[in-house]
Design an enzyme around this catalytic site. Structure first.
Site, PDB file in Angstrom:
ATOM      1  N   GLU A 103      73.070  44.476  46.420  1.00 32.05           N
ATOM      2  CA  GLU A 103      73.363  43.061  46.684  1.00 32.05           C
ATOM      3  C   GLU A 103      72.096  42.214  46.707  1.00 32.05           C
ATOM      4  O   GLU A 103      71.995  41.229  47.450  1.00 32.05           O
ATOM      5  CB  GLU A 103      74.142  42.895  47.994  1.00 32.05           C
ATOM      6  N   GLY A 104      71.146  42.600  45.884  1.00 34.32           N
ATOM      7  CA  GLY A 104      69.860  41.916  45.848  1.00 34.32           C
ATOM      8  C   GLY A 104      68.889  42.610  46.769  1.00 34.32           C
ATOM      9  O   GLY A 104      69.111  42.687  47.985  1.00 34.32           O
TER      10      GLY A 104
END
Length: 586
Positions: A439-440
């Site tokens: 998610e980054g």
């Protein structure tokens, strides 16, 4: 595996006393909800996490997932636990009532999500991404797609995924190459390969709804040319039930360091049929609806693992006899004292406790503003959204960074036993390590915070977030504690204004230090607030625990801000000075 006990006393304090949830719900017009109901939901969620999900954690890690004839098989008991989850309505907690959801406040659901992460991170991941898919469909899909898919996603009858990453396109989605070609019937033909897809296939449900980023034939280059598509595993027949198999399949399962019981798939789309979600070329904006929710949820993974590790370490430290305490004999009837009396063990336990409870307060504050954003309009809504945007990268990165630290300390407290699989402490560390990456990555979160949320913003998000924490300070009863908290908040704010003027290169160079600095400062404010609030309550044990943990945090952990601030305020010159063969002298 260490036994897990839901931290109900801490949740009770945060919900009733610290957040004053009754007043919050009344102010938002949520008269049907109150603290009593919230705590009942949390208690029952804790029972489900403890009785149903936690017992599967160790065996799930040992078994892992298997891919056979294009079908993923998850570990024993996982699918049955999911069916129980759905049958008892847990998947529908946050869903829109119009589509069969319960419409519960986030401040009721977030504690349940934390406990599920503590109990079994691998198991929780599939339900987490389904909730994110529900948000994207709810906000961006056509009424026709909502009618076909949303109710079954909300109930959990079907699960959802997020398909972003490709072998050549990770954090930089401008390199994405999956194609979407229009069909005559208004659908699209999706062709490409995606990697690292959580729950891309499994044996839990009759259908899986993939949310896929792809490019239309006329798409402009870069991220402005990405569109979002809903692509089901099985196409729906005339009755709205799964029918013909779509042209997609998992081609492999990733072999991973942790979360081995979660099926992480390589997904191939070979002309699979899908439908556009949102406007053409606006897919990244639609996907960020999922990603921002998922980023906070990933922060809860760090928090959940930290709590589980702390509980295991505390139990072990109380039972393990080793030498005599330097302050004198503590257990005269035994041959040695428990290691919990050793100052260095106490240091590690208190670090776990201070970070875990501080992050839990941050998560509940975030949940409060999600409730405000969801149930307000005009200025209150806009302010809440600004606070959430600013805090999202902090929650994701700080909670997972400190989650890894906490699980590492848990192993250290166990000594050699912590390194052995049978105790389960090493699994917690292996499982939570991914939370800093997906998610980054946390580096991406830091760049988002210092770039989009601070230096490129007019200062509105920073100022509104400061005001939210200032409200906590203003509500404190102790003048001395209030003064310290106010000074800390002001220092963070003034430093942030200084950082706001950085060049792009210096901002990038100081990004990780700024996020860590912000995390420790804001947790310091939360600890002052919690200790002050607990002192006004009627639980002397909790009050003493909060105050002493607050003292430890301020004296032992908050000084970390000085190092981060010193590094942050230096230019990026030294980061970029070493180049070429200077790295390895070859």
């Amino acid at each position: 595996m260490p036994a897990y006990t839901p931290p109900l006393a801490d949740f009770t304090f945060l919900v009733k006393d610290w957040l004053k949830i009754d007043a919050l719900y009344q102010s938002l017009g949520l008269e049907e909800f109150d603290a009593e109901l919230a705590l009942e939901v949390i208690e029952q969620g804790g029972k489900f996490a403890t009785d149903v999900v936690a017992p599967l954690n160790r065996e799930g890690d040992e078994q892992g997932c298997k891919l056979s004839n294009g079908q993923v098989v998850t570990p024993d008991g996982f699918a049955a636990a999911y069916q129980s989850y759905v049958d008892n309505g847990w998947n529908a907690m946050l869903g829109d009532i119009e589509y069969g959801g319960q419409g519960l406040p986030y401040s009721m659901a977030v504690p349940v999500h934390e406990m599920l992460n503590s109990a079994n991170l691998s198991w929780r991941l599939t339900t987490m991404l389904t909730e994110s898919a529900v948000l994207a469909v709810t906000k961006h899909a056509s009424d026709e797609l909502k009618a076909q898919y949303l109710e079954k996603l909300v109930s959990g009858q079907w699960t959802g995924t997020m398909n972003l990453t490709e072998p050549q396109a990770g954090s930089d989605l401008s390199l994405l190459s999956t194609k979407a070609e229009p069909n005559d019937d208004g659908s699209y033909k999706i062709t490409g390969s995606k990697i690292f897809i959580t729950a891309g296939d499994h044996d839990w449900t009759e259908n899986i709804v993939h949310m896929v980023l792809a490019r239309l034939p006329d798409a402009p280059a870069g991220v402005k040319g990405i569109s979002l598509f809903l692509v089901p595993k099985f196409l729906l027949n005339d009755n709205g039930n799964p029918g013909e198999r779509n042209a997609l399949a998992p081609s492999a399962l990733e072999k991973k360091m942790g979360i081995k019981a979660s099926p992480t798939c390589v997904m191939n789309f070979d002309g699979a049929k899908g439908w556009l979600v949102g406007e053409p070329h606006c897919g990244l904006a639609c996907m960020f609806t999922m990603m921002n929710d998922a980023r906070f949820q990933v922060g809860l993974e760090g928090l959940g693992a930290s709590e589980a590790s702390f509980q295991g370490a505390l139990t072990y430290a109380r039972e393990r006899l080793q030498s005599r305490a330097p302050q004198g004999v503590q257990q005269p009837d035994d041959k040695a004292d428990a290691i919990v009396y050793q100052p260095d063990i106490a240091r590690m336990l208190l670090t776990q406790k201070a970070l875990t409870e501080g992050n839990r307060a941050l998560a509940m504050l975030y949940a409060k503003y999600m409730d405000i954003a969801h149930n307000s309009s005009d200025e209150a809504h806009d302010n809440a959204e600004a606070i959430l945007q600013f805090l999202t990268p902090i929650c994701k990165a700080f909670m997972t960074d400190t989650g890894l630290e906490s699980t590492s300390l848990g192993i250290q407290i166990f000594g050699g036993h912590g390194y052995i699989r049978e105790w389960g402490m090493e699994q917690l560390m292996r499982d939570v390590r991914i939370a800093m990456l997906y998610e980054g990555t946390n580096g991406i979160q830091s760049l988002d915070l210092i770039g989009r949320k601070l230096t490129r913003d007019r200062g509105d998000m920073l100022g509104i977030t400061r005001n939210a924490f200032a409200e906590l300070v203003a509500g404190m009863a102790s003048g001395e504690a209030q003064q310290h908290a106010s000074a800390l908040l002001d220092e963070w704010y003034q430093t942030s204004l200084q950082v706001k003027a950085f060049s792009a290169v210096d901002a990038a160079g100081g990004a990780c230090d700024y996020l860590a600095y912000s995390g420790y400062c804001l947790l310091g404010v939360l600890w002052y607030s919690m200790a002050d609030c607990a002192a006004q309550g009627d639980n002397p044990v909790l009050a003493a625990g909060k105050q002493k943990t607050c003292d430890f945090y301020i004296q032992r952990l908050l000084p970390r801000t000085a190092a981060h601030k010193a590094a942050l305020l230096e230019s990026a010159d030294t980061l970029l000075a070493v180049e070429g063969s200077e790295f390895d002298y070859l």
